[in-house]
Scaffold this motif. Structure first.
Motif, PDB file in Angstrom:
ATOM      1  N   THR A 203       0.828  -1.207   0.000  1.00 37.06           N
ATOM      2  CA  THR A 203       0.000   0.000   0.000  1.00 37.06           C
ATOM      3  C   THR A 203       0.861   1.256   0.000  1.00 37.06           C
ATOM      4  O   THR A 203       0.566   2.228  -0.714  1.00 37.06           O
ATOM      5  CB  THR A 203      -0.942  -0.002   1.221  1.00 37.06           C
ATOM      6  N   GLU A 204       1.919   1.271   0.786  1.00 34.78           N
ATOM      7  CA  GLU A 204       2.781   2.456   0.827  1.00 34.78           C
ATOM      8  C   GLU A 204       3.447   2.706  -0.525  1.00 34.78           C
ATOM      9  O   GLU A 204       3.640   3.863  -0.925  1.00 34.78           O
ATOM     10  CB  GLU A 204       3.828   2.317   1.928  1.00 34.78           C
ATOM     11  N   ALA A 205       3.791   1.642  -1.226  1.00 34.57           N
ATOM     12  CA  ALA A 205       4.372   1.814  -2.558  1.00 34.57           C
ATOM     13  C   ALA A 205       3.348   2.445  -3.504  1.00 34.57           C
ATOM     14  O   ALA A 205       3.681   3.351  -4.281  1.00 34.57           O
ATOM     15  CB  ALA A 205       4.853   0.474  -3.103  1.00 34.57           C
ATOM     16  N   ILE A 206       2.104   1.975  -3.443  1.00 29.82           N
ATOM     17  CA  ILE A 206       1.054   2.545  -4.287  1.00 29.82           C
ATOM     18  C   ILE A 206       0.786   3.993  -3.886  1.00 29.82           C
ATOM     19  O   ILE A 206       0.566   4.864  -4.742  1.00 29.82           O
ATOM     20  CB  ILE A 206      -0.224   1.697  -4.199  1.00 29.82           C
ATOM     21  N   TRP A 207       0.818   4.262  -2.584  1.00 30.88           N
ATOM     22  CA  TRP A 207       0.637   5.634  -2.100  1.00 30.88           C
ATOM     23  C   TRP A 207       1.670   6.572  -2.737  1.00 30.88           C
ATOM     24  O   TRP A 207       1.337   7.670  -3.188  1.00 30.88           O
ATOM     25  CB  TRP A 207       0.747   5.665  -0.583  1.00 30.88           C
ATOM     26  N   HIS A 208       2.927   6.130  -2.784  1.00 31.12           N
ATOM     27  CA  HIS A 208       3.972   6.968  -3.387  1.00 31.12           C
ATOM     28  C   HIS A 208       3.727   7.146  -4.882  1.00 31.12           C
ATOM     29  O   HIS A 208       4.051   8.207  -5.445  1.00 31.12           O
ATOM     30  CB  HIS A 208       5.346   6.361  -3.131  1.00 31.12           C
ATOM     31  N   MET A 209       3.155   6.146  -5.526  1.00 28.38           N
ATOM     32  CA  MET A 209       2.840   6.279  -6.947  1.00 28.38           C
ATOM     33  C   MET A 209       1.827   7.394  -7.191  1.00 28.38           C
ATOM     34  O   MET A 209       2.007   8.236  -8.075  1.00 28.38           O
ATOM     35  CB  MET A 209       2.276   4.960  -7.485  1.00 28.38           C
ATOM     36  N   VAL A 210       0.755   7.391  -6.410  1.00 24.21           N
ATOM     37  CA  VAL A 210      -0.343   8.333  -6.677  1.00 24.21           C
ATOM     38  C   VAL A 210      -0.100   9.711  -6.066  1.00 24.21           C
ATOM     39  O   VAL A 210      -0.853  10.645  -6.352  1.00 24.21           O
ATOM     40  CB  VAL A 210      -1.699   7.767  -6.205  1.00 24.21           C
TER      41      VAL A 210
END
Length: 233
Positions: A203-210
């Protein structure tokens, strides 16, 4: 600190596992989140945790009329769409001679047709907001393994779909992100290793993406857990 205040997001497969953790993270970050899945009860329980930020929407991601309704209802309610996370997925693992046609069709429908349908109906609304599509693929979309014929084929297909979307949408400044995690400690993995990735880490990786800085696209991220030294061969 970067956040999603004022953003509207749709997360498929949002009732449990990675999807539910992601919905909570987006909600804490200020987004209005429409969590979509087939399980109405699980969605309503999740929405009860963030009644002002998470909206449940019962939807079979493989059915075009239901997916269009998901997109249209979101835009009608909030006036726009900023983020689509194609997270819904299913895995059935067996060697090709033993893999049933039903399981093959299910994986192709959920893992590949679902993201196609959601993207198809979302794109006209993502162009005005210069939004994001995040496709949750897998390491299995980059490396095949015995017993993973159907799952790998569907995830390799999702990687190709992501590449096409990137090329078609770049002139509109719609960002397409693909994340390829290894085994995650959720219901999906069944019996994950103790050192497997957690849903929170992905989730944190996706958070950094968006929430990437303007002009930055994390086009493709492959995530693997760090294997403890005593467990390495």
């Amino acid at each position: 600190m970067a956040d999603l205040q004022g953003k509207t997001a749709i997360i498929t497969g949002g009732s449990k596992g990675l999807g539910a953790v992601l919905a909570r993270r987006f909600a804490r970050g200020g987004a209005q989140v429409v969590a979509a899945a087939r399980s109405t009860d699980a969605l309503e329980k999740l929405a009860g945790e963030f009644p002002d930020h998470i909206i449940p929407f019962t939807c079979n991601i493989t059915q075009a009329d239901q997916v269009k309704s998901l997109i249209d209802s979101t835009v009608n309610r909030f006036g726009k769409l900023d983020i689509l996370v194609n997270n819904a997925g299913v895995g059935r693992f067996d060697r090709i001679p033993e893999l049933s046609e039903e399981d093959w069709d299910l994986m192709m429908a959920v893992n590949l047709k679902g993201p196609f349908l959601a993207s198809k109906f979302a794109i006209p609304h993502l162009i005005p907001t210069k939004g994001h599509i995040v496709n949750v693929s897998s390491v299995a979309g980059t490396v095949a393994f015995p017993g993973g014929g159907g799952y790998c084929a569907s995830k390799f297909g999702l990687m190709a779909l992501s590449d096409v979307l990137t090329q078609e949408l770049k002139k509109h400044e719609v960002k397409v992100n693909t994340i390829c995690p290894g085994s995650i400690q959720t219901e999906f993995s069944g019996n994950p290793k103790s050192y497997s990735l957690t849903a929170e880490q992905v989730t944190e990786a996706i958070w950094h993406m968006v929430t990437a800085p303007e002009g930055v696209i994390y086009n493709q991220v492959i995530m693997r857990p760090q294997v403890p030294s005593q467990m390495q061969k």
